[in-house]
Design a protein around this motif. Structure first.
Motif, PDB file in Angstrom:
ATOM      1  N   VAL A 166      59.585 -46.307 -47.358  1.00 49.67           N
ATOM      2  CA  VAL A 166      60.243 -46.966 -48.486  1.00 49.67           C
ATOM      3  C   VAL A 166      61.183 -48.054 -47.987  1.00 49.67           C
ATOM      4  O   VAL A 166      61.191 -49.188 -48.481  1.00 49.67           O
ATOM      5  CB  VAL A 166      61.002 -45.929 -49.339  1.00 49.67           C
ATOM      6  CG1 VAL A 166      62.023 -46.606 -50.244  1.00 49.67           C
ATOM      7  CG2 VAL A 166      60.021 -45.129 -50.182  1.00 49.67           C
ATOM      8  N   ALA A 167      62.006 -47.705 -47.002  1.00 48.87           N
ATOM      9  CA  ALA A 167      62.952 -48.680 -46.458  1.00 48.87           C
ATOM     10  C   ALA A 167      62.224 -49.899 -45.899  1.00 48.87           C
ATOM     11  O   ALA A 167      62.654 -51.049 -46.097  1.00 48.87           O
ATOM     12  CB  ALA A 167      63.810 -48.026 -45.384  1.00 48.87           C
ATOM     13  N   ASP A 168      61.108 -49.662 -45.218  1.00 48.51           N
ATOM     14  CA  ASP A 168      60.344 -50.774 -44.637  1.00 48.51           C
ATOM     15  C   ASP A 168      59.765 -51.676 -45.717  1.00 48.51           C
ATOM     16  O   ASP A 168      59.838 -52.911 -45.629  1.00 48.51           O
ATOM     17  CB  ASP A 168      59.221 -50.232 -43.754  1.00 48.51           C
ATOM     18  CG  ASP A 168      59.731 -49.597 -42.468  1.00 48.51           C
ATOM     19  OD1 ASP A 168      60.908 -49.812 -42.125  1.00 48.51           O
ATOM     20  OD2 ASP A 168      58.938 -48.887 -41.820  1.00 48.51           O
ATOM     21  N   VAL A 169      59.165 -51.061 -46.747  1.00 50.39           N
ATOM     22  CA  VAL A 169      58.533 -51.847 -47.817  1.00 50.39           C
ATOM     23  C   VAL A 169      59.584 -52.655 -48.579  1.00 50.39           C
ATOM     24  O   VAL A 169      59.386 -53.836 -48.883  1.00 50.39           O
ATOM     25  CB  VAL A 169      57.737 -50.926 -48.769  1.00 50.39           C
ATOM     26  CG1 VAL A 169      57.299 -51.684 -50.018  1.00 50.39           C
ATOM     27  CG2 VAL A 169      56.514 -50.366 -48.057  1.00 50.39           C
ATOM     28  N   ILE A 170      60.718 -52.035 -48.893  1.00 42.27           N
ATOM     29  CA  ILE A 170      61.767 -52.756 -49.617  1.00 42.27           C
ATOM     30  C   ILE A 170      62.298 -53.915 -48.776  1.00 42.27           C
ATOM     31  O   ILE A 170      62.495 -55.034 -49.269  1.00 42.27           O
ATOM     32  CB  ILE A 170      62.910 -51.806 -50.016  1.00 42.27           C
ATOM     33  CG1 ILE A 170      62.423 -50.812 -51.079  1.00 42.27           C
ATOM     34  CG2 ILE A 170      64.099 -52.594 -50.553  1.00 42.27           C
ATOM     35  CD1 ILE A 170      63.465 -49.790 -51.484  1.00 42.27           C
ATOM     36  N   ALA A 171      62.531 -53.671 -47.484  1.00 38.70           N
ATOM     37  CA  ALA A 171      63.056 -54.723 -46.622  1.00 38.70           C
ATOM     38  C   ALA A 171      62.117 -55.922 -46.563  1.00 38.70           C
ATOM     39  O   ALA A 171      62.571 -57.077 -46.533  1.00 38.70           O
ATOM     40  CB  ALA A 171      63.306 -54.177 -45.218  1.00 38.70           C
ATOM     41  N   ARG A 172      60.810 -55.667 -46.583  1.00 41.21           N
ATOM     42  CA  ARG A 172      59.845 -56.772 -46.479  1.00 41.21           C
ATOM     43  C   ARG A 172      59.715 -57.553 -47.779  1.00 41.21           C
ATOM     44  O   ARG A 172      59.438 -58.749 -47.749  1.00 41.21           O
ATOM     45  CB  ARG A 172      58.469 -56.224 -46.077  1.00 41.21           C
ATOM     46  CG  ARG A 172      58.394 -55.704 -44.658  1.00 41.21           C
ATOM     47  CD  ARG A 172      56.954 -55.669 -44.140  1.00 41.21           C
ATOM     48  NE  ARG A 172      56.024 -55.039 -45.048  1.00 41.21           N
ATOM     49  CZ  ARG A 172      55.755 -53.733 -45.071  1.00 41.21           C
ATOM     50  NH1 ARG A 172      56.391 -52.932 -44.228  1.00 41.21           N
ATOM     51  NH2 ARG A 172      54.890 -53.230 -45.906  1.00 41.21           N
ATOM     52  N   TYR A 173      59.915 -56.887 -48.917  1.00 44.45           N
ATOM     53  CA  TYR A 173      59.515 -57.530 -50.174  1.00 44.45           C
ATOM     54  C   TYR A 173      60.608 -57.688 -51.222  1.00 44.45           C
ATOM     55  O   TYR A 173      60.367 -58.276 -52.272  1.00 44.45           O
ATOM     56  CB  TYR A 173      58.352 -56.744 -50.795  1.00 44.45           C
ATOM     57  CG  TYR A 173      57.096 -56.802 -49.962  1.00 44.45           C
ATOM     58  CD1 TYR A 173      56.303 -57.941 -49.947  1.00 44.45           C
ATOM     59  CD2 TYR A 173      56.718 -55.723 -49.167  1.00 44.45           C
ATOM     60  CE1 TYR A 173      55.148 -57.996 -49.174  1.00 44.45           C
ATOM     61  CE2 TYR A 173      55.576 -55.767 -48.384  1.00 44.45           C
ATOM     62  CZ  TYR A 173      54.795 -56.920 -48.396  1.00 44.45           C
ATOM     63  OH  TYR A 173      53.666 -56.972 -47.622  1.00 44.45           O
ATOM     64  N   LYS A 174      61.825 -57.195 -50.977  1.00 45.39           N
ATOM     65  CA  LYS A 174      62.829 -57.233 -52.046  1.00 45.39           C
ATOM     66  C   LYS A 174      63.263 -58.652 -52.403  1.00 45.39           C
ATOM     67  O   LYS A 174      63.764 -58.887 -53.504  1.00 45.39           O
ATOM     68  CB  LYS A 174      64.030 -56.370 -51.684  1.00 45.39           C
ATOM     69  CG  LYS A 174      64.897 -56.877 -50.552  1.00 45.39           C
ATOM     70  CD  LYS A 174      66.080 -55.935 -50.341  1.00 45.39           C
ATOM     71  CE  LYS A 174      66.972 -56.392 -49.208  1.00 45.39           C
ATOM     72  NZ  LYS A 174      68.106 -55.460 -48.995  1.00 45.39           N
ATOM     73  N   ASP A 175      63.104 -59.603 -51.491  1.00 41.82           N
ATOM     74  CA  ASP A 175      63.475 -60.989 -51.772  1.00 41.82           C
ATOM     75  C   ASP A 175      62.262 -61.871 -52.009  1.00 41.82           C
ATOM     76  O   ASP A 175      62.301 -63.087 -51.809  1.00 41.82           O
ATOM     77  CB  ASP A 175      64.309 -61.551 -50.608  1.00 41.82           C
ATOM     78  CG  ASP A 175      65.619 -60.813 -50.431  1.00 41.82           C
ATOM     79  OD1 ASP A 175      66.229 -60.444 -51.460  1.00 41.82           O
ATOM     80  OD2 ASP A 175      66.026 -60.589 -49.281  1.00 41.82           O
ATOM     81  N   THR A 176      61.173 -61.267 -52.456  1.00 39.18           N
ATOM     82  CA  THR A 176      59.935 -62.000 -52.723  1.00 39.18           C
ATOM     83  C   THR A 176      59.517 -61.779 -54.176  1.00 39.18           C
ATOM     84  O   THR A 176      60.090 -60.932 -54.879  1.00 39.18           O
ATOM     85  CB  THR A 176      58.807 -61.509 -51.790  1.00 39.18           C
ATOM     86  OG1 THR A 176      58.371 -60.207 -52.239  1.00 39.18           O
ATOM     87  CG2 THR A 176      59.298 -61.410 -50.344  1.00 39.18           C
ATOM     88  N   PRO A 177      58.502 -62.488 -54.661  1.00 36.49           N
ATOM     89  CA  PRO A 177      58.016 -62.275 -56.036  1.00 36.49           C
ATOM     90  C   PRO A 177      57.518 -60.864 -56.316  1.00 36.49           C
ATOM     91  O   PRO A 177      57.391 -60.472 -57.478  1.00 36.49           O
ATOM     92  CB  PRO A 177      56.890 -63.308 -56.159  1.00 36.49           C
ATOM     93  CG  PRO A 177      57.224 -64.371 -55.180  1.00 36.49           C
ATOM     94  CD  PRO A 177      57.871 -63.669 -54.022  1.00 36.49           C
ATOM     95  N   VAL A 178      57.227 -60.095 -55.254  1.00 40.57           N
ATOM     96  CA  VAL A 178      56.773 -58.708 -55.454  1.00 40.57           C
ATOM     97  C   VAL A 178      57.798 -57.928 -56.271  1.00 40.57           C
ATOM     98  O   VAL A 178      57.451 -57.129 -57.144  1.00 40.57           O
ATOM     99  CB  VAL A 178      56.548 -58.034 -54.087  1.00 40.57           C
ATOM    100  CG1 VAL A 178      56.423 -56.520 -54.233  1.00 40.57           C
ATOM    101  CG2 VAL A 178      55.305 -58.592 -53.427  1.00 40.57           C
ATOM    102  N   TYR A 179      59.081 -58.172 -56.011  1.00 47.32           N
ATOM    103  CA  TYR A 179      60.145 -57.430 -56.694  1.00 47.32           C
ATOM    104  C   TYR A 179      60.091 -57.635 -58.200  1.00 47.32           C
ATOM    105  O   TYR A 179      60.291 -56.713 -58.975  1.00 47.32           O
ATOM    106  CB  TYR A 179      61.502 -57.848 -56.120  1.00 47.32           C
ATOM    107  CG  TYR A 179      62.683 -57.142 -56.738  1.00 47.32           C
ATOM    108  CD1 TYR A 179      62.611 -55.801 -57.104  1.00 47.32           C
ATOM    109  CD2 TYR A 179      63.879 -57.798 -56.945  1.00 47.32           C
ATOM    110  CE1 TYR A 179      63.700 -55.144 -57.662  1.00 47.32           C
ATOM    111  CE2 TYR A 179      64.981 -57.147 -57.496  1.00 47.32           C
ATOM    112  CZ  TYR A 179      64.872 -55.822 -57.854  1.00 47.32           C
ATOM    113  OH  TYR A 179      65.943 -55.178 -58.409  1.00 47.32           O
ATOM    114  N   GLY A 180      59.803 -58.825 -58.638  1.00 51.31           N
ATOM    115  CA  GLY A 180      59.720 -59.077 -60.066  1.00 51.31           C
ATOM    116  C   GLY A 180      58.406 -58.649 -60.684  1.00 51.31           C
ATOM    117  O   GLY A 180      58.340 -58.309 -61.865  1.00 51.31           O
TER     118      GLY A 180
END
Length: 598
Positions: free
Chosen positions: A274-288
Motif C-alpha cells: 500500500v505504501a509503495d503504491v500510494i508513494a508512486r501514484y498519489k501525485d498523479t491522475p491515478v489519485y483522482g
C-alpha cells in the motif's frame, strides 16, 4: 495416557543461496497418529514440513485434554502446509517467459487462493495482461509482484519483486502455492477438511490444545474447529486467509470457548505494498481517477471470482465466549473482519498488538454482541475499530472499548493522501434493503424499522479510558448519511489527540455522548468542545497533557497531569478515576504478544 513423538524424514533444499531445512513426511504418518489419539494423549511433532490437510477425529475431556504440539516452539520448525508439494520442494522448475518483465511460468492445475515466495505474499492478479503490467481491472495500478493462473493453459504465472524480497527468479525461492479456496462470495463457507491445515471434526466439548505449529497456505484457515473448548497457542499463520475458524452453518452451531493466544497473523507485505503504491501514484491522475486506489487486497478493481479478498483476520466463525489475547497482528489488510465476527457473543479481544493495518484492525459487525476490546495496542491502523453493520438488525452491541492505546508514527502519517480515522461508526442504507428491515430502496423512508436511527443495543458502544494519539487523523469516520442519528454511543475518560473530530467541520456528532475527555485538536473549536464533553477539557498543546514522553510513545501521565483524578467511575465498573489508558503512578507495559519461543 500416552505421549507420541512424530518424526519426519530429513532432506535439504538450497533457497536463495542459503541452506534451508525441509522435512517432507508422508501425509499418512501424522494422520495415523492423529487417528489414534485418545483423551489425555499428547502428540509431539519433531521438526518437519507435514503436507496436509489433517483431521483430528476424537475429543479430549476437561480432565484429560488432547494436546498436539511442536517439540520446540520456533517459527517454521514444525509446519503444517497445504502448499503444492512438488512446487514447494522445487521439483517443478519455473520457465522464464519474458526476460524484460521477469515473467515466469510453471505447469499448474488450479488457481491457488494464496501464494508465498520465501514467506512473501503475492498479489492475485485478475488477468495475465494485468500481471505483465502490474495493473488491476480498468487500469488501476497494483503492487509490483503477483501471480495469475491461466486455466485454459493450466499454467501458473508469477512476477516477483526485482530486489526488495530477494531474487526475481522463483527457482531461487521456496514457493508455497495454496489450494483453491472455500466456496461462498468471499470464500467464507469454510466447512471441510480441505479448507484447513488441521480440522477438528468432533462437535461439542473438545478440550484440545494445539501448541507451537506453523500453519502455511491452507485453502482457507490454519485451524478449522467444530469443537468447543479448544486452545490454539504459539502459532504462526503464514498465507492463511483465517487463522482459526469455527465450523457450523448456523450461528447457534458455531463452537464456544475457543482461545487464540500468542500467535502471529499477517499478510506481509500488504501494508508495504500500500505504501509503495500510494508513494508512486498519489501525485498523479491515478489519485483522482480511482477511489482509494490502494485497496487492491480488498478486491477493488479485481475479478472477485478470481480473487477472494483479504477482509478476513486472525479468527472467524466465532461463537460464544471466544478469547483472542496476546497475539501480534501485523502487516495485514484487516485484523478481524465481519466475515468472521458476524455472530460472536461474548468475544474478548485483549492484550494484543495490531500494527500496520491497511483497513480495520477490529470489526464489531455485523451482529457481534457483548464484545470487549481492552488493553490492546493499535499502532498505525488506518481505522482501528469499526462499527459498520451491513446486515441490518440486530445491531452490534453492546461493545466495550477500554484501556487501549492508539497511536501513529510519523512514517504512517506520511503515507496517506487523506486522513485516516480512529473509529468508523455508522450504518449505510443497504442495511434497510434486507427483507426483515423492510426491503427499502436507497432513499425510501417508510419501513418497519426506522431509517433515521442506528442504535447500539444494551449498554451501547462504550469507549472509555483510552489514550489516542493520531495527530494526522480524524477521531471518527461516519459511513452512511450524516443525518442518520447514532444512539447509545458514549465516549468518556479518554485522552484524544487528533487533527479533527470529523472530516466535515460542520458535523456535530449526532446523538453520541461525550464526557470527561481531554482533547487536543487543531480542528474546529466547536467540535473539540463537543468531543471533550461535560467535565472534559480542550487543551492547546500536547505538552499541556503532562505525559512522560509522548514523542517516544510513552504516554504515562506525570504527577501534575490534568488526567489525574479527572475521570468518572459512575458509567462502567471497569472505568477508573484517571483519564486515559494509563492510571497515574503506573507506566504502560507493552503486552507480551506473539509466539513464546523456546
Amino acid at each position: 495416557m500416552k505421549r507420541v513423538i512424530v518424526s519426519a524424514l530429513l532432506s535439504c533444499l538450497t533457497v536463495s543461496g542459503i541452506q534451508a531445512a525441509e522435512y517432507p513426511a508422508k501425509p499418512e504418518t501424522l494422520q495415523n497418529v492423529l487417528d489414534r489419539l485418545a483423551p489425555g494423549d499428547t502428540a509431539i511433532l519433531e521438526p518437519g514440513v507435514y503436507y496436509g490437510p489433517f483431521t483430528l477425529k476424537k475429543a479430549g475431556t476437561k480432565a484429560r485434554p488432547i494436546t498436539i504440539r511442536a517439540d520446540r516452539i520456533a517459527r517454521g520448525r514444525v509446519v503444517l502446509t497445504g502448499a503444492d508439494r512438488t512446487l514447494r520442494e522445487g521439483k517443478s522448475k519455473w520457465t522464464l517467459e519474458d526476460k524484460t518483465t521477469g515473467l515466469y511460468s510453471v505447469p499448474f492445475d488450479h488457481n491457488p487462493v494464496r501464494m508465498l515466495y520465501s514467506g512473501t505474499d503475492l498479489m492475485p492478479y485478475s488477468t495475465l495482461e494485468g500481471l505483465k503490467s502490474f495493473t488491476l481491472l480498468t487500469g488501476c495500478p497494483g503492487p509490483e509482484h503477483g501471480f495469475f493462473h491461466a486455466p485454459a493453459e493450466k499454467k501458473l504465472y508469477v512476477r516477483l519483486h526485482a530486489s526488495k524480497y530477494g531474487p526475481a527468479d522463483p527457482n531461487l525461492h521456496l514457493i508455497a502455492a495454496a489450494p483453491v479456496t472455500a466456496p461462498g462470495y468471499n470464500g467464507e463457507k469454510i466447512s471441510r477438511p480441505e479448507h484447513a491445515n488441521l480440522t477438528i471434526l468432533p462437535k461439542g466439548e473438545g478440550h484440545i490444545v494445539i501448541d507451537g505449529l506453523t500453519f502455511e497456505t491452507p485453502g482457507a484457515a490454519g485451524v478449522l474447529t467444530n469443537a468447543s473448548d479448544v486452545t490454539v497457542r504459539n502459532a504462526w499463520f503464514d498465507g492463511c486467509r483465517f487463522g482459526v475458524f469455527g465450523g457450523g452453518s448456523k450461528p447457534e452451531e458455531q463452537p464456544a470457548r475457543v482461545v487464540v493466544e500468542h500467535t502471529l497473523y499477517h499478510h506481509r507485505p500488504a501494508f508495504e505494498d500500500v505504501a509503495d503504491v500510494i508513494a508512486r501514484y498519489k501525485d498523479t491522475p491515478v489519485y483522482g481517477k480511482y477511489s482509494i486506489f490502494w485497496w487492491h487486497r480488498k478486491g477493488s478493481y479485481c475479478d472477485r471470482e478470481v480473487m477472494k479478498n483479504y477482509e478476513t483476520g486472525i479468527a472467524g466463525g466465532i461463537g460464544r465466549d471466544w478469547i483472542i489475547r496476546r497475539n501480534l497482528v501485523s502487516d495485514a489488510f484487516e485484523g478481524l473482519s465481519t466475515w468472521g465476527n458476524s455472530w460472536s457473543d461474548g468475544l474478548e479481544v485483549s492484550e494484543n498488538i495490531f500494527e500496520n493495518i491497511v483497513d480495520n484492525a477490529l470489526e464489531t459487525e455485523n451482529h457481534a454482541a457483548n464484545m470487549t476490546i481492552r488493553h490492546n495496542v493499535f499502532k498505525n491502523c488506518f481505522e482501528a475499530i469499526s462499527w459498520q453493520p451491513l446486515d441490518g438488525t440486530p445491531w452490534p452491541g453492546p461493545v466495550f472499548v477500554y484501556d487501549n492505546l492508539f497511536y501513529a508514527t510519523p512514517e504512517f502519517r506520511a503515507i496517506w493522501p487523506w486522513r485516516p480515522s480512529v473509529f468508523k461508526i455508522g450504518a449505510e442504507n443497504r442495511n434497510w434493503s434486507k427483507p426483515r428491515m423492510g426491503a427499502l430502496k436507497e432513499h425510501e423512508m417508510r419501513g418497519p424499522v426506522s431509517k433515521r436511527f442506528a442504535f447500539a443495543p444494551g449498554a451501547g458502544f462504550l469507549a472509555f479510558n483510552n489514550t489516542i494519539f493520531h495527530e494526522h487523523g480524524n477521531f471518527f469516520n461516519k459511513p452512511g448519511p450524516l443525518e442518520r442519528e447514532l444512539v447509545n454511543f458514549r465516549f468518556f475518560n479518554n485522552i484524544i489527540v487528533t487533527a479533527a473530530f470529523h472530516k466535515n467541520a460542520k458535523y456535530r456528532g449526532s446523538l453520541m455522548e461525550f464526557y470527561n475527555n481531554l482533547v487536543v485538536s487543531p480542528g474546529s473549536a466547536e467540535q473539540s468542545k463537543l468531543l471533550a464533553g461535560e467535565g472534559g477539557s480542550v487543551l492547546n498543546s500536547v505538552e499541556a497533557l503532562q505525559l512522560k514522553a509522548p514523542a517516544d510513545y510513552d504516554f504515562s501521565p506525570l504527577e501534575n497531569s490534568p488526567a489525574r483524578n479527572a475521570g468518572t467511575t459512575a458509567i462502567h465498573p471497569a472505568s477508573h478515576a484517571d483519564i486515559g489508558a494509563i492510571p497515574a503512578g503506573t507506566s504502560w507495559k507493552m503486552p507480551p504478544v506473539g509466539p513464546l519461543t523456546d
